[in-house]
Motif scaffolding. Structure first.
Motif, PDB file in Angstrom:
ATOM      1  N   VAL A 250       0.776   4.223  -2.816  1.00 50.74           N
ATOM      2  CA  VAL A 250       0.299   5.154  -2.538  1.00 50.74           C
ATOM      3  C   VAL A 250       1.255   6.525  -2.734  1.00 50.74           C
ATOM      4  CG1 VAL A 250      -0.522   6.979  -0.586  1.00 50.74           C
ATOM      5  CG2 VAL A 250      -1.313   4.631  -0.894  1.00 50.74           C
ATOM      6  N   ASN A 251       2.741   6.240  -2.426  1.00 46.88           N
ATOM      7  CA  ASN A 251       3.748   7.150  -2.727  1.00 46.88           C
ATOM      8  C   ASN A 251       3.905   7.642  -4.075  1.00 46.88           C
ATOM      9  OD1 ASN A 251       3.981   7.650   0.142  1.00 46.88           O
ATOM     10  ND2 ASN A 251       5.553   6.040   0.440  1.00 46.88           N
TER      11      ASN A 251
ATOM     12  N   ASP B 190      -8.743   5.223  -7.531  1.00 47.37           N
ATOM     13  CA  ASP B 190      -9.871   5.199  -6.534  1.00 47.37           C
ATOM     14  C   ASP B 190      -9.569   4.577  -5.363  1.00 47.37           C
ATOM     15  OD1 ASP B 190     -11.878   6.888  -8.020  1.00 47.37           O
ATOM     16  OD2 ASP B 190     -11.990   5.258  -9.319  1.00 47.37           O
ATOM     17  N   VAL B 191      -8.525   3.461  -5.532  1.00 49.94           N
ATOM     18  CA  VAL B 191      -8.531   2.693  -4.226  1.00 49.94           C
ATOM     19  C   VAL B 191      -7.196   1.567  -4.694  1.00 49.94           C
ATOM     20  CG1 VAL B 191      -9.748   0.597  -5.580  1.00 49.94           C
ATOM     21  CG2 VAL B 191      -9.714   0.634  -2.885  1.00 49.94           C
ATOM     22  N   ILE B 192      -6.631   1.382  -3.527  1.00 49.42           N
ATOM     23  CA  ILE B 192      -5.421   0.404  -3.619  1.00 49.42           C
ATOM     24  C   ILE B 192      -5.909  -0.666  -3.127  1.00 49.42           C
ATOM     25  CG2 ILE B 192      -3.060   0.301  -2.782  1.00 49.42           C
ATOM     26  CD1 ILE B 192      -3.482   3.033  -4.461  1.00 49.42           C
ATOM     27  N   LEU B 193      -5.717  -1.918  -4.011  1.00 47.91           N
ATOM     28  CA  LEU B 193      -5.805  -3.405  -3.630  1.00 47.91           C
ATOM     29  C   LEU B 193      -4.682  -3.726  -3.755  1.00 47.91           C
ATOM     30  CD1 LEU B 193      -9.539  -3.354  -5.405  1.00 47.91           C
ATOM     31  CD2 LEU B 193      -8.960  -3.176  -2.700  1.00 47.91           C
TER      32      LEU B 193
ATOM     33  N   ILE C 194       0.724  -1.236   0.027  1.00 44.03           N
ATOM     34  CA  ILE C 194      -0.092   0.007  -0.005  1.00 44.03           C
ATOM     35  C   ILE C 194       0.941   1.171  -0.052  1.00 44.03           C
ATOM     36  CG2 ILE C 194      -1.613   1.349   1.216  1.00 44.03           C
ATOM     37  CD1 ILE C 194      -2.883  -1.348   2.135  1.00 44.03           C
ATOM     38  N   ALA C 195       1.815   1.286   0.767  1.00 47.46           N
ATOM     39  CA  ALA C 195       2.582   2.584   0.973  1.00 47.46           C
ATOM     40  C   ALA C 195       3.343   2.927  -0.133  1.00 47.46           C
ATOM     41  CB  ALA C 195       3.957   2.285   2.156  1.00 47.46           C
TER      42      ALA C 195
ATOM     43  N   LYS D 225       1.327   9.876  -5.301  1.00 49.55           N
ATOM     44  CA  LYS D 225       1.432  10.985  -5.221  1.00 49.55           C
ATOM     45  C   LYS D 225       2.662  11.633  -5.796  1.00 49.55           C
ATOM     46  CE  LYS D 225      -0.575  12.766  -1.713  1.00 49.55           C
ATOM     47  NZ  LYS D 225      -1.677  13.628  -1.838  1.00 49.55           N
TER      48      LYS D 225
END
Lengths: 242, 242
Positions: free
Chosen positions: B140-141, B151-154, B136-137, B144
């Motif tokens: 997300v990074n 919309d979503v991190i799966l 996830i990190a 960004k």
């Protein structure tokens, strides 16, 4: 107790409570329930119906927190609670598909007026994520419905724990690869903020004075020890220099 | 075997492979590794270094898939693999913080040129989410860093399973509250698409002919049974009516 000094630059992620903080669950649920009632010829007080449904929320999660039942997504708890409220209201004989659709009203909640604008500003500087007890599908569908610009959906389903259990906060921070003190919990509810602070999170209170209707008495000011108090998300963005 | 007829309106979510499909890992890693080398006076072929690091990716995940070790985030596997590649390259005596930073090069991969534009178009009609082996990190990074509008991190961290294990696909669909056939896997790699199809996903191949450099021979055309074949994300958006 002296407040720890707060440095906005030390925070990398803002994690948000959602029901009540980002979206106005009460008006949205009452409106959808009223439409459901009209369709099926039911006459009830739909604000009270919304409150009754919501009143079963904490007790249902408590059974998971205590280990009385294993973790299940909030959609499942919402449905069991809805069945009970309908039964208590003397409603029966409604098609399954209609009840399932009413349960998904939680996926279609409307945001507070400035929420999307404020989140968009906050997103320019911080990772913004949900740290809600809502499950992933609920959070994603709500965001699509209403344009909430989340970077990431965290919270109960990722953590397999319901707030205010520490695991809900700590596993969400860990999923971001961040220390708790690099995360700031944003909520309209002091108990959520204080539980996050216990885990090392920084905290921001946002006033939602009418979440529970015109007579709301709780959560009208930030509790002692909360780092920031804001009147809405734009005010929070101002205070965080976004 | 006759293809099942494909109806874009029956699909609710597009789930994306990321490394190679959305971002150009090889150029990005080679560039960051070269900068690392320059700083520390190392002379190596950095394209080869990137390939060597990536070559340890599948074997490392395989130990998790087989149960030889419990699930750990990809950041952990990347770091162990990096340590080994550095050792094999005769590199030693570098500060821990410098190596940790090089490991995070995977959080800073650059997208293929049209990826952000294409994803933004696809997002207008579909839920768009990662279904990557990245944690996830990392996801997300990266988003960004580069503006990927997920919309979503799966994927692996939510599912606690590494692709192509069925659980990686099935638990990601379940997290969205969707049946597998309401999800379409998008990837530049046929094995990923075929594993998703085995789970009931619809599939879209996107050509990334230079992912592995100018001499790439694999994944130059979609395998039999893949629903859609596109030359890039804008072409995919065209074909899906976005």
């Amino acid at each position: 107790v002296a407040k720890k000094e707060f440095d906005p630059a030390a925070v990398k992620a803002l994690t948000f409570d959602v029901f009540g903080t980002v979206v106005d669950w009460r008006s949205s649920i009452a409106r959808e329930a009223a439409a459901f009632g009209k369709k099926h010829g039911l006459e009830l007080d739909w604000d009270t119906f919304a409150d009754s449904w919501r009143a079963l929320y904490q007790p249902a999660m408590e059974k998971v927190r205590t280990g009385e039942r294993p973790w299940v997504p909030l959609d499942v708890l919402h449905r069991q609670n809805l069945d009970r409220v309908l039964e208590d209201s003397g409603v029966s004989g409604i098609d399954e598909a209609e009840i399932a659709n009413l349960n998904l009203a939680w996926h279609r909640l409307d945001p507070w007026p400035e929420a999307v604008e404020g989140l968009t500003r906050l997103k320019s500087r911080y990772i913004i994520g949900t740290l809600s007890n809502g499950n992933i599908a609920l959070m994603v569908n709500m965001a699509k419905h209403t344009g909430l610009p989340w970077d990431v959906i965290l919270g109960s389903e990722v953590a397999r724990a319901y707030k205010p259990q520490p695991e809900a906060y700590l596993r969400s921070a860990a999923a971001l690869g961040l220390a708790p003190e690099q995360c700031m919990m944003v909520a309209a509810h002091n108990p959520d903020l204080l539980a996050a602070a216990e885990c090392g999170f920084r905290t921001a209170f946002v006033l939602r004075a009418n979440e529970y209707g015109p007579h709301q008495r709780a959560n009208r000011t930030a509790a002692d020890g909360v780092d920031i108090s804001a009147v809405d998300f734009n005010d929070l963005a101002d205070q965080l220099g976004c």
